[in-house]
Structures are given as C-alpha cells and as structure tokens.
Design a protein around this motif. Structure first.
Motif, PDB file in Angstrom:
ATOM      1  N   GLY A 227       0.835  -1.188   0.000  1.00 21.78           N
ATOM      2  CA  GLY A 227       0.000   0.000   0.000  1.00 21.78           C
ATOM      3  C   GLY A 227       0.865   1.231   0.000  1.00 21.78           C
ATOM      4  O   GLY A 227       2.066   1.173  -0.273  1.00 21.78           O
ATOM      5  N   THR A 228       0.253   2.372   0.320  1.00 21.07           N
ATOM      6  CA  THR A 228       0.969   3.639   0.390  1.00 21.07           C
ATOM      7  C   THR A 228       0.954   4.126   1.824  1.00 21.07           C
ATOM      8  O   THR A 228      -0.068   4.077   2.503  1.00 21.07           O
ATOM      9  CB  THR A 228       0.320   4.690  -0.523  1.00 21.07           C
ATOM     10  OG1 THR A 228      -1.042   4.874  -0.129  1.00 21.07           O
ATOM     11  CG2 THR A 228       0.378   4.248  -1.977  1.00 21.07           C
TER      12      THR A 228
ATOM     13  N   TRP B 161       5.838  -1.748   0.217  1.00 21.33           N
ATOM     14  CA  TRP B 161       4.997  -0.565   0.289  1.00 21.33           C
ATOM     15  C   TRP B 161       5.655   0.631  -0.399  1.00 21.33           C
ATOM     16  O   TRP B 161       6.882   0.700  -0.519  1.00 21.33           O
ATOM     17  CB  TRP B 161       4.735  -0.201   1.754  1.00 21.33           C
ATOM     18  CG  TRP B 161       3.680  -1.047   2.396  1.00 21.33           C
ATOM     19  CD1 TRP B 161       3.704  -2.396   2.571  1.00 21.33           C
ATOM     20  CD2 TRP B 161       2.442  -0.598   2.951  1.00 21.33           C
ATOM     21  NE1 TRP B 161       2.559  -2.829   3.206  1.00 21.33           N
ATOM     22  CE2 TRP B 161       1.769  -1.738   3.461  1.00 21.33           C
ATOM     23  CE3 TRP B 161       1.839   0.649   3.097  1.00 21.33           C
ATOM     24  CZ2 TRP B 161       0.520  -1.657   4.078  1.00 21.33           C
ATOM     25  CZ3 TRP B 161       0.601   0.741   3.716  1.00 21.33           C
ATOM     26  CH2 TRP B 161      -0.047  -0.404   4.193  1.00 21.33           C
TER      27      TRP B 161
ATOM     28  N   ASP C 296      -2.908   4.819   2.542  1.00 15.18           N
ATOM     29  CA  ASP C 296      -3.470   3.643   3.209  1.00 15.18           C
ATOM     30  C   ASP C 296      -3.101   3.613   4.684  1.00 15.18           C
ATOM     31  O   ASP C 296      -3.752   2.926   5.471  1.00 15.18           O
ATOM     32  CB  ASP C 296      -2.948   2.365   2.541  1.00 15.18           C
ATOM     33  CG  ASP C 296      -3.449   2.232   1.112  1.00 15.18           C
ATOM     34  OD1 ASP C 296      -4.666   2.121   0.932  1.00 15.18           O
ATOM     35  OD2 ASP C 296      -2.612   2.261   0.195  1.00 15.18           O
TER      36      ASP C 296
ATOM     37  N   ARG D 157      -9.622   4.425   4.244  1.00 10.99           N
ATOM     38  CA  ARG D 157      -9.034   5.471   3.410  1.00 10.99           C
ATOM     39  C   ARG D 157     -10.135   6.198   2.653  1.00 10.99           C
ATOM     40  O   ARG D 157     -10.918   5.582   1.942  1.00 10.99           O
ATOM     41  CB  ARG D 157      -8.034   4.862   2.424  1.00 10.99           C
ATOM     42  CG  ARG D 157      -7.336   5.917   1.564  1.00 10.99           C
ATOM     43  CD  ARG D 157      -6.165   5.300   0.826  1.00 10.99           C
ATOM     44  NE  ARG D 157      -6.600   4.288  -0.096  1.00 10.99           N
ATOM     45  CZ  ARG D 157      -6.962   4.525  -1.345  1.00 10.99           C
ATOM     46  NH1 ARG D 157      -6.976   5.760  -1.818  1.00 10.99           N
ATOM     47  NH2 ARG D 157      -7.335   3.537  -2.137  1.00 10.99           N
TER      48      ARG D 157
ATOM     49  N   PRO E 107      -4.789  -8.057   1.454  1.00 11.30           N
ATOM     50  CA  PRO E 107      -4.982  -6.725   0.877  1.00 11.30           C
ATOM     51  C   PRO E 107      -6.305  -6.102   1.311  1.00 11.30           C
ATOM     52  O   PRO E 107      -7.252  -6.795   1.661  1.00 11.30           O
ATOM     53  CB  PRO E 107      -4.950  -6.985  -0.629  1.00 11.30           C
ATOM     54  CG  PRO E 107      -5.280  -8.428  -0.795  1.00 11.30           C
ATOM     55  CD  PRO E 107      -4.759  -9.111   0.418  1.00 11.30           C
TER      56      PRO E 107
END
Length: 363
Positions: free
Chosen positions: A3-4, A26, A140, A261, A312
């Motif tokens: 993710g971010t 990530w 995220d 998010r 995820p």
C-alpha cells in the motif's frame, strides 16, 4: 499486502519503519519537520532483541560495523565502591550475543543509507505536518513517529496524554579519552553514567536537579571517584547537550487508530486513513533502562511484520494494526513504567536504604 504510507518523523523509529515497509513492498514517503536530521547525541544501547529486529530490517551488519560490546559495568557509590554489577553478562549468556553500544548518528546514518539504497523513498526534510487528516486522505496508512510532542498522536488521540516532567534534567557528552571503568554511579538526587562508544572515547550522561546549570555541572560531581571529574574535563562544554527528563503520561489506550481510506478528502464524510504510532510518539520514557531506541526499533519491526503478511484491503490493514498493538503496547508501556520507577529509585536522597537494596542484587 502492499500500500501507500507516510511516515511522519525521521528519528530511529520513523526511519526503521520506513525501511521495513519498503522491504515489504509498500510505497513510502518520510516527512521530517527539521531541516536536518538530528545527528547529535551520545550512544544507544542496543539489546540483543533489538539487534535481531535490525537484522530482519537488513541493517544488522551496518550496526555491528560501528558498535562496541558493553561488558563489565558496575553500579558504584560516589567514592567508587562497587555495590552491584549491571546484568550485561547474564543478558549475553541468555541471548548468545552481547549488548551493543553505537553512536546515535552512526545508527541514523545506517538507516538513512538503507532508505537511500531503495532509490524511491523520498525523505523530505523541513516538511512539518499541521493537518493530519489532509495528509492521510491519499494514504493507506500514516505512521506517527514524531516524538513525545507528536502532532499525529494529538490529532487522532487528543491531548490527554502528553509530555510530563519528572523534576530532573540530563546532560550528555562524549569525552576524548577512554575510561578505565564503565557503569553508573549513584549519589544523592543525582547519578553519572559512562559507557564505551568507540576506541579512545567515552560516552557519558549525568542526571541532576532541573535548576543545575552547565557551570554548576562540574561542581556537582567534583568530589566523585575517578574518572568522573576527568570525563567532564575531557569534554568540550560547547558539545554538552541538556535535555529535560520527560515521559508520556498517562499511557495511551492504543497505539493505533483504525479507519478507512477516504476516496478524496476527509471532508467527504469518510473516516481518515488508519494511524499507527511508534517510538516516543507512542510511549516516550525516561532513559534509565536505556531502552528508548530499542523499543522504537521493536515497534518498527513488529508493525512492518504484521503489515507484510496482512491480506490486501482496509480490513487487512486494520487487522495488522490490531496485531501490532497487541504485540507492542503492553510490553512497551511496562518498559516505560519500569524505567520511570528506576529513575525514582536511582535519584532518591535516601541513599543508604537504596544502596543496601542494590547490594542484594545477583552478581
């Protein structure tokens, strides 16, 4: 999962978390409000458990390249009488490796080098955070690694928990000679510690009442055993560092705040992205147990391990954060409480009772 994430704070905990997240795949950005990394300071003690965590983060070899083992250290009275040994040899026997000491800037440099080796992790200096919700809108995950006065913690957890004084200050420095003895000397309302840091130099730290000035520091320890006065004389006063002895109080009810998010901005009504706190932002403690850096490293390792194996999606992030909280919160808070309790014990003015208790410790 991947993710971010944005890591707020580029101290030991923040940099270690960024390394761990990037190793897990990530996309990571690190923000640091200061224009330069804080490369000052003395030595960190790195417990074997934290050494193992650094190995998992891929920086264990860099640690050992610059660290020195810590052995044969004593607790002494101001006249130099040894009343107990620090439990370093027992730690080494149990773990199969010694406690290590490394200069703060060496450990920071190792973590920065690990980040730079990826080539795609921005480390943005001079970028403070004022609007955590806006920052989280495109992420995220946000990691608050921004210290005892954490903006991230206040934004998500309120200001009930915050910095609290304990009535003493610490001075630290590095002397340009190698001490013949190491450990801590406990006096009345004050104490002095010496550790190795690198060949030919000695790391020292002193804790005294808050009103003590730099000019008064030498006088505070003038009659103490050799080499305490010599250590102070061999350190340029311009390099001495003073900091208030603070801890985070009361303890936080959680190290994580889990949301989803948002599609664009928080103002749309969606809850903001999840937040996890690491290091001093989560559990700032007095330095008496020498565990501040270790707990931050263990936080980073636990958080990134949990995220690496999470499924995820938002539910996966939420589950990983709860797993991190379960693994680290009570352990870190117990360490913080023990360190604060030890500080009171070490700095008491009832020295006869204290010293008699210390003499009962196992050798």
């Amino acid at each position: 999962m991947t993710g971010t994430a944005t890591v707020v704070g580029a101290g030991i905990g923040g940099l270690a978390t960024a390394v761990g997240l990037r190793r897990a795949g990530w996309t990571v950005t690190v923000l640091e409000r200061r224009a330069e990394l804080e490369r000052y300071g003395g030595a960190f003690g790195i417990h074997p458990t934290a050494q193992s965590a650094l190995d998992r983060l891929g920086v264990g070899d860099a640690l050992r390249d610059h660290a020195v083992p810590y052995r044969d250290a004593h607790i002494r009275t101001p006249d130099g009488t040894s009343i107990a040994r620090l439990p370093l040899e027992r730690i080494e026997r149990k773990a199969g490796r010694p406690e290590l000491l490394i200069s703060r800037f060496r450990l920071l440099d190792a973590l920065v080098a690990a980040i730079e080796a990826f080539g795609d992790v921005p480390l943005k200096l001079g970028e403070g955070v004022t609007d955590v919700d806006a920052l989280a809108a495109g992420q995220d995950l946000v990691i608050g690694a921004d210290g005892i006065r954490s903006t991230v913690r206040t934004a998500r957890f309120g200001d009930r928990s915050g910095p609290r004084r304990i009535g003493t200050v610490a001075w630290i420095g590095t002397a340009d000679f190698e001490s013949p003895v190491y450990g801590e000397t406990w006096g009345s309302g004050r104490f002095f510690g010496m550790t190795p840091v690198e060949p030919g130099r000695t790391n020292w730290y002193a804790t005294v009442p808050e009103a003590t000035t730099a000019e008064e520091l030498r006088a505070s320890f003038a009659g103490w055993h050799d080499p305490v006065p010599r250590v102070l004389d061999a350190t340029d006063p311009a390099t001495w560092i003073r900091y208030d002895m603070l801890h985070l109080y009361p303890a936080l009810p959680a190290f994580v705040a889990v949301g989803t998010r948002p599609a664009s901005r928080v103002s749309t009504g969606d809850r903001p992205a999840p937040v996890a706190l690491v290091g001093d932002a989560a559990h700032a403690m007095t330095p008496n147990l020498g565990q501040g850096a270790c707990t931050a490293i263990l936080d980073a390792d636990a958080l990134t391990r949990a995220l690496a194996v999470a499924p995820p999606g938002p539910a996966g992030v939420a589950g990983a954060l709860h797993a991190y909280d379960r693994e680290r919160r009570r352990s870190a808070q117990r360490t913080a409480l023990a360190s604060r309790t030890l500080h009171r014990f070490m700095s008491t003015e009832r020295t006869r009772l204290r010293d008699a208790a210390v003499r009962l410790l196992p050798g």
